[in-house]
Scaffold this motif. Sequence first.
Motif, short mmCIF file in Angstrom:
data_model
loop_
_atom_site.label_atom_id
_atom_site.label_comp_id
_atom_site.label_asym_id
_atom_site.label_seq_id
_atom_site.Cartn_x
_atom_site.Cartn_y
_atom_site.Cartn_z
N THR A 32 0.82 -1.22 0.00
CA THR A 32 0.00 0.00 0.00
C THR A 32 0.85 1.27 0.00
O THR A 32 0.40 2.32 -0.45
N GLY A 33 2.10 1.17 0.47
CA GLY A 33 3.00 2.32 0.41
C GLY A 33 3.21 2.77 -1.03
O GLY A 33 3.35 3.97 -1.32
N TYR A 36 0.59 5.26 -2.08
CA TYR A 36 0.89 6.62 -1.59
C TYR A 36 2.04 7.23 -2.39
O TYR A 36 2.04 8.42 -2.70
N ARG A 37 3.01 6.38 -2.72
CA ARG A 37 4.15 6.88 -3.52
C ARG A 37 3.70 7.36 -4.89
O ARG A 37 4.20 8.36 -5.41
N SER A 93 5.77 11.05 2.81
CA SER A 93 5.09 11.10 4.11
C SER A 93 4.33 12.41 4.29
O SER A 93 3.34 12.45 5.02
N GLN A 109 -7.69 0.19 -1.41
CA GLN A 109 -7.09 -0.80 -0.51
C GLN A 109 -8.14 -1.79 -0.01
O GLN A 109 -7.90 -2.99 0.07
N GLY A 122 1.66 -2.07 5.04
CA GLY A 122 1.57 -0.62 5.06
C GLY A 122 1.82 -0.06 6.45
O GLY A 122 2.67 -0.56 7.19
N ILE A 125 -2.88 -0.74 7.99
CA ILE A 125 -3.75 -1.79 7.44
C ILE A 125 -4.55 -2.45 8.58
O ILE A 125 -5.78 -2.53 8.51
N ARG A 170 11.19 10.30 9.11
CA ARG A 170 9.98 9.75 8.49
C ARG A 170 9.12 9.02 9.53
O ARG A 170 7.89 9.15 9.54
O1 DC Z 1 6.44 1.61 2.90
P1 DC Z 1 6.84 2.82 2.07
O2 DC Z 1 8.14 3.42 2.46
O3 DC Z 1 6.75 2.56 0.60
O4 DC Z 1 5.69 3.89 2.41
C1 DC Z 1 5.69 5.16 1.85
C2 DC Z 1 4.97 6.17 2.73
O5 DC Z 1 3.57 5.99 2.62
C3 DC Z 1 5.31 6.16 4.21
O6 DC Z 1 6.03 7.32 4.56
C4 DC Z 1 4.02 6.16 4.93
C5 DC Z 1 2.96 6.12 3.88
N1 DC Z 1 2.02 5.02 4.04
C6 DC Z 1 0.90 5.25 4.79
O7 DC Z 1 0.76 6.33 5.34
N2 DC Z 1 -0.04 4.29 4.92
C7 DC Z 1 0.12 3.08 4.34
N3 DC Z 1 -0.82 2.13 4.49
C8 DC Z 1 1.29 2.82 3.59
C9 DC Z 1 2.23 3.81 3.47
#
Ligand code: DC
Length: 212
Positions: A32-33, A36-37, A93, A109, A122, A125, A170
Amino acid sequence: MTVVAIDGPAGAGKSTIAKLLADKLSYRYVDTGAIYRAVALVALLAGVDLDDAAAVGTIAAGCDIRTSAGTVTLDGDDVTTRIRAADVTRAVSRVAAHPSVREALIGIQRGEAARGDVVMEGRDIGSVVVPDAEVKVFLTASVEERARRRWEQDGRHGEIADIEAAIVERDARDSQRSSAPLVIPEGAVEVDTTGRTISEVVDEIAVLVEPR
Ligand code: DC
């Protein structure tokens, strides 16, 4: 129809463990990150102010992000590699902190969770996206080890101390945001991966899933 929710801070080993666990169980894997990316990437390319909740929320609601088998597409284009670049990592973030963004992305999601037999990783979750997930795990590791792993992953570029500082920053942003902060979900099993092998951790989590 089982959902395994794996949450935890950056560098705890979530992606590696979640992918291997999904293979072992023949489940799908959803990062799931990466979703967001992808939003952070669109916001950067559009040049919007990352702290402008309304503008970034509109972007999140308007893009077509799909994740499947480790590939991420954005409006049909493969962005799997691009979303790992340093500019996106620095921006994400801030983007993920906006409730407008989180609301826009929760549907994608939950849709993945509803299809079942999935390992989802994530930050929220087990606490927000799928609080009734059958198995919830909170993965951690020491900051030193997380920084060292990132350094190895990134081809040993740069100073470990700088990576450590970025991770601490972060973590603070992810844990202190008002919307869906990083917390240990109720009912989650905490697994500290410091000093442990990947296969040990995968096996430990697989045991939690298998008796079902
Ligand atoms: O796991 P990652 O580094 O790819 O996540 C990237 C950013 O996304 C991280 O700084 C927090 C955010 N994130 C979030 O807030 N909720 C999620 N379920 C997954 C990631």
